[in-house]
Design a protein around this motif. Structure first.
Motif, short mmCIF file in Angstrom:
data_model
loop_
_atom_site.label_atom_id
_atom_site.label_comp_id
_atom_site.label_asym_id
_atom_site.label_seq_id
_atom_site.Cartn_x
_atom_site.Cartn_y
_atom_site.Cartn_z
N THR A 138 12.14 -16.15 -26.35
CA THR A 138 12.54 -17.17 -25.39
C THR A 138 13.49 -16.58 -24.35
N ALA A 139 13.12 -16.70 -23.08
CA ALA A 139 13.91 -16.12 -22.00
C ALA A 139 13.28 -16.48 -20.67
N ASP A 140 14.00 -16.19 -19.60
CA ASP A 140 13.42 -16.19 -18.27
C ASP A 140 12.82 -14.82 -18.03
N TYR A 141 11.57 -14.78 -17.62
CA TYR A 141 10.86 -13.53 -17.40
C TYR A 141 10.72 -13.25 -15.91
N TYR A 142 11.03 -12.02 -15.52
CA TYR A 142 11.01 -11.62 -14.12
C TYR A 142 10.09 -10.42 -13.94
N CYS A 143 9.33 -10.42 -12.86
CA CYS A 143 8.58 -9.24 -12.48
C CYS A 143 9.34 -8.51 -11.39
N ALA A 144 9.16 -7.20 -11.34
CA ALA A 144 9.90 -6.37 -10.40
C ALA A 144 9.04 -5.20 -9.96
N VAL A 145 9.38 -4.63 -8.81
CA VAL A 145 8.65 -3.49 -8.27
C VAL A 145 9.62 -2.40 -7.82
N GLU A 146 9.27 -1.18 -8.13
CA GLU A 146 9.99 -0.01 -7.63
C GLU A 146 9.13 0.64 -6.56
N ILE A 147 9.64 0.70 -5.35
CA ILE A 147 8.92 1.30 -4.24
C ILE A 147 9.17 2.80 -4.24
N ARG A 148 8.10 3.57 -4.28
CA ARG A 148 8.19 5.02 -4.33
C ARG A 148 7.29 5.65 -3.29
N SER A 149 7.68 6.84 -2.82
CA SER A 149 6.86 7.58 -1.87
C SER A 149 5.75 8.36 -2.57
N ARG A 150 5.92 8.61 -3.84
CA ARG A 150 4.92 9.29 -4.65
C ARG A 150 5.12 8.89 -6.10
N PRO A 151 4.12 9.13 -6.94
CA PRO A 151 4.24 8.71 -8.34
C PRO A 151 5.47 9.30 -9.02
N GLY A 152 6.08 8.49 -9.84
CA GLY A 152 7.24 8.91 -10.59
C GLY A 152 7.30 8.20 -11.92
N PRO A 153 8.22 8.63 -12.80
CA PRO A 153 8.29 8.04 -14.14
C PRO A 153 8.77 6.60 -14.11
N LEU A 154 8.28 5.83 -15.06
CA LEU A 154 8.73 4.45 -15.22
C LEU A 154 10.16 4.41 -15.69
N PHE A 195 0.84 -1.19 0.00
CA PHE A 195 0.00 0.00 0.00
C PHE A 195 0.87 1.25 0.00
N SER A 196 1.42 1.52 -1.15
CA SER A 196 2.28 2.66 -1.37
C SER A 196 2.24 2.98 -2.86
N SER A 197 3.12 3.85 -3.30
CA SER A 197 3.24 4.17 -4.72
C SER A 197 4.31 3.31 -5.34
N TYR A 198 3.95 2.59 -6.39
CA TYR A 198 4.87 1.66 -7.03
C TYR A 198 4.86 1.80 -8.55
N ASN A 199 5.98 1.45 -9.14
CA ASN A 199 6.03 1.08 -10.54
C ASN A 199 6.35 -0.41 -10.59
N MET A 200 5.69 -1.11 -11.49
CA MET A 200 5.97 -2.53 -11.66
C MET A 200 6.35 -2.79 -13.11
N ALA A 201 7.17 -3.81 -13.30
CA ALA A 201 7.71 -4.05 -14.63
C ALA A 201 8.01 -5.52 -14.85
N TRP A 202 8.10 -5.87 -16.11
CA TRP A 202 8.59 -7.18 -16.55
C TRP A 202 9.93 -7.00 -17.24
N PHE A 203 10.87 -7.84 -16.87
CA PHE A 203 12.16 -7.93 -17.53
C PHE A 203 12.35 -9.36 -18.02
N ARG A 204 13.27 -9.54 -18.95
CA ARG A 204 13.59 -10.89 -19.41
C ARG A 204 15.08 -11.01 -19.63
#
Length: 127
Positions: free
Chosen positions: A91-107, A29-38
């Protein structure tokens, strides 16, 4: 810290589709960016797609634009990656990730910007 669990990987033929999921738990319960990497064998980890957890703004790598779609379900604390028209080079290993932020910010497209990572799920596309 946020715990992430990726799933949905598998074997699919070229031209097919697959949907990956990433469930989050912990202090979410905070401001986050989430992403997929491979990451493919012998290659650097690369950005695939990202999304603002609360705002919904999205960002895609050029290599997947028009084929992949990132989405989320806040009520389920789940991140998705819909992959269509799959190619062998996906074809790759796919990873999800999260950036923890105090307020909205750019991806960010750089892996170092993200704080917590899932274990990865393998996607194999056959010809």
């Amino acid at each position: 810290q946020v715990q992430l669990q990726a799933s949905g990987g598998g074997l699919v033929e070229a031209g097919g589709s697959l949907r990956l999921s990433c469930t989050a738990s912990g202090d979410i319960f905070s401001s986050y960016n989430m992403a997929w990497f491979r990451q493919a064998p012998g290659k650097e980890r690369e950005f695939v797609a990202g999304i603002n957890w609360r705002g919904g703004k999205v960002l895609y790598a050029d290599s997947v634009k028009g084929r992949f779609r990132i989405s989320k379900d806040n009520s389920k604390n789940t991140l998705y990656l819909e992959m269509n028209s799959l190619k062998t080079e996906d074809t790759a290993d796919y990873y999800c990730a999260v950036e923890i932020r105090s307020r909205p910010g750019p991806l960010s497209m750089t892996s170092s910007a993200y704080d917590d990572w899932g274990q990865g799920t393998q996607v194999t596309v056959s010809s």
